[in-house]
Design a protein around this motif. Structure first.
Motif, PDB file in Angstrom:
ATOM      1  N   ALA A 150       0.826  -1.207   0.000  1.00  0.00           N
ATOM      2  CA  ALA A 150       0.000   0.000   0.000  1.00  0.00           C
ATOM      3  C   ALA A 150       0.860   1.258   0.000  1.00  0.00           C
ATOM      4  O   ALA A 150       0.562   2.230  -0.696  1.00  0.00           O
ATOM      5  N   ILE A 151       1.965   1.229   0.773  1.00  0.00           N
ATOM      6  CA  ILE A 151       2.861   2.385   0.800  1.00  0.00           C
ATOM      7  C   ILE A 151       3.505   2.592  -0.564  1.00  0.00           C
ATOM      8  O   ILE A 151       3.596   3.721  -1.073  1.00  0.00           O
ATOM      9  N   GLN A 152       3.951   1.506  -1.177  1.00  0.00           N
ATOM     10  CA  GLN A 152       4.563   1.619  -2.495  1.00  0.00           C
ATOM     11  C   GLN A 152       3.576   2.141  -3.529  1.00  0.00           C
ATOM     12  O   GLN A 152       3.919   2.979  -4.363  1.00  0.00           O
ATOM     13  N   PHE A 153       2.334   1.673  -3.474  1.00  0.00           N
ATOM     14  CA  PHE A 153       1.336   2.142  -4.431  1.00  0.00           C
ATOM     15  C   PHE A 153       1.031   3.616  -4.220  1.00  0.00           C
ATOM     16  O   PHE A 153       0.923   4.383  -5.186  1.00  0.00           O
ATOM     17  N   ASN A 154       0.919   4.031  -2.952  1.00  0.00           N
ATOM     18  CA  ASN A 154       0.526   5.403  -2.650  1.00  0.00           C
ATOM     19  C   ASN A 154       1.637   6.397  -2.924  1.00  0.00           C
ATOM     20  O   ASN A 154       1.377   7.527  -3.384  1.00  0.00           O
ATOM     21  N   LEU A 155       2.883   6.002  -2.669  1.00  0.00           N
ATOM     22  CA  LEU A 155       3.995   6.934  -2.821  1.00  0.00           C
ATOM     23  C   LEU A 155       4.649   6.866  -4.194  1.00  0.00           C
ATOM     24  O   LEU A 155       5.352   7.816  -4.578  1.00  0.00           O
ATOM     25  N   PHE A 156       4.451   5.758  -4.923  1.00  0.00           N
ATOM     26  CA  PHE A 156       5.113   5.646  -6.224  1.00  0.00           C
ATOM     27  C   PHE A 156       4.127   5.507  -7.376  1.00  0.00           C
ATOM     28  O   PHE A 156       4.078   6.361  -8.273  1.00  0.00           O
TER      29      PHE A 156
END
Length: 266
Positions: free
Chosen positions: A177-183
């Motif tokens: 989720a962090i990777q999707f949201n930030l990248f």
């Protein structure tokens, strides 16, 4: 950081829409587009320096040394990863991953084509379908995989074939989720800007509210680096509450008008 970024366009949209009677849909949309493009660039910068800090924190040798106050199970697993051979060869993993992608690509295309048929033939609202049913079906494979892994390791431990499962919570879904949201999210925003298919970070108040609430609950549950069945049941219960509330959610007509005007202008 990513969730708070989604809050800013929504807050500004609510303020502009109520404070200015002369504001038009096109003018508000242009403002939101500029905010989305600038925020996308900032999010990519945040993602870049967060990866650098994660894999190379300050200090000599800190990149391969866990924190001294980390859970014991985490320290044991780190030692095992450094000293033991992997269970599967890396080239086998790469080939298997490529084969899986080749199978998933046509399957996903078939599912996307069938989504509209399912939605139009049922009484499910479009908002509930997009918020609850579609994500639930998308991550059903991950849930089945996790359940199967738990059953396998438990049976192997009972039969004495393998050591007990690790007590460290991996938080893989949070990492994704962090990777999707930030990248990926800012990347798609900038890709749409470059290809003249503008997309924004604008979501309505209901959507942002449930996202912030979910993040608050997950952060509270994982703050001590340990979880239990009661905390898991709490998160599932909150998800059911979201699904129940979203059943009566019909969307924001003003945001729908902004998105529709953008599609028409293209």
């Amino acid at each position: 950081m990513g969730v708070l970024t989604l809050l800013l366009p929504t807050a500004l949209f609510t303020t502009v829409g109520t404070a200015s009677a002369n504001s038009t849909t096109d003018s508000i949309r242009e403002i939101v587009l500029m905010i989305s493009h600038g925020s996308a660039v900032i999010l990519l910068v945040v993602y870049a320096y967060s990866r650098v800090f994660l894999y190379n924190p300050p200090g000599d040798g800190n990149a391969f040394r866990p924190l001294p106050d980390a859970p014991t199970a985490f320290l044991e697993e780190e030692r095992a990863l450094l000293n033991e051979e992997p269970e599967v060869n890396q080239w086998v993993c790469i080939v298997f991953l490529l084969a899986t992608i080749a199978i998933m690509a046509p399957t996903a295309e078939w599912l996307v084509d069938g989504v509209e048929i399912v939605r139009s033939s049922s009484e499910i609202q479009e908002e509930w379908f997009g918020l609850i049913l579609l994500p639930l079906s998308s991550f059903a494979a991950d849930a089945i995989l996790a359940l199967g892994y738990f059953i396998r390791t438990t049976v192997q431990y009972i039969l004495g074939w393998k050591r007990p499962p690790t007590r460290v919570a991996k938080a893989r879904s949070i990492d994704v989720a962090i990777q999707f949201n930030l990248f990926w999210l800012p990347f798609i925003i900038l890709l749409g800007w470059w290809s003249n298919r503008p997309m924004t970070l604008l979501f309505d108040t209901f959507e942002v509210s449930i996202l912030i609430g979910a993040c608050f609950l997950v952060n509270f549950v994982t703050a001590d680096a340990k979880t239990n069945w009661a905390e898991g049941a709490t998160m599932v219960s909150f998800y059911v509450m979201i699904a129940l509330t979203a059943w009566f959610y019909t969307g924001d007509e003003r945001i729908t008008a902004i998105l529709s005007s953008g599609q028409c202008s293209e």
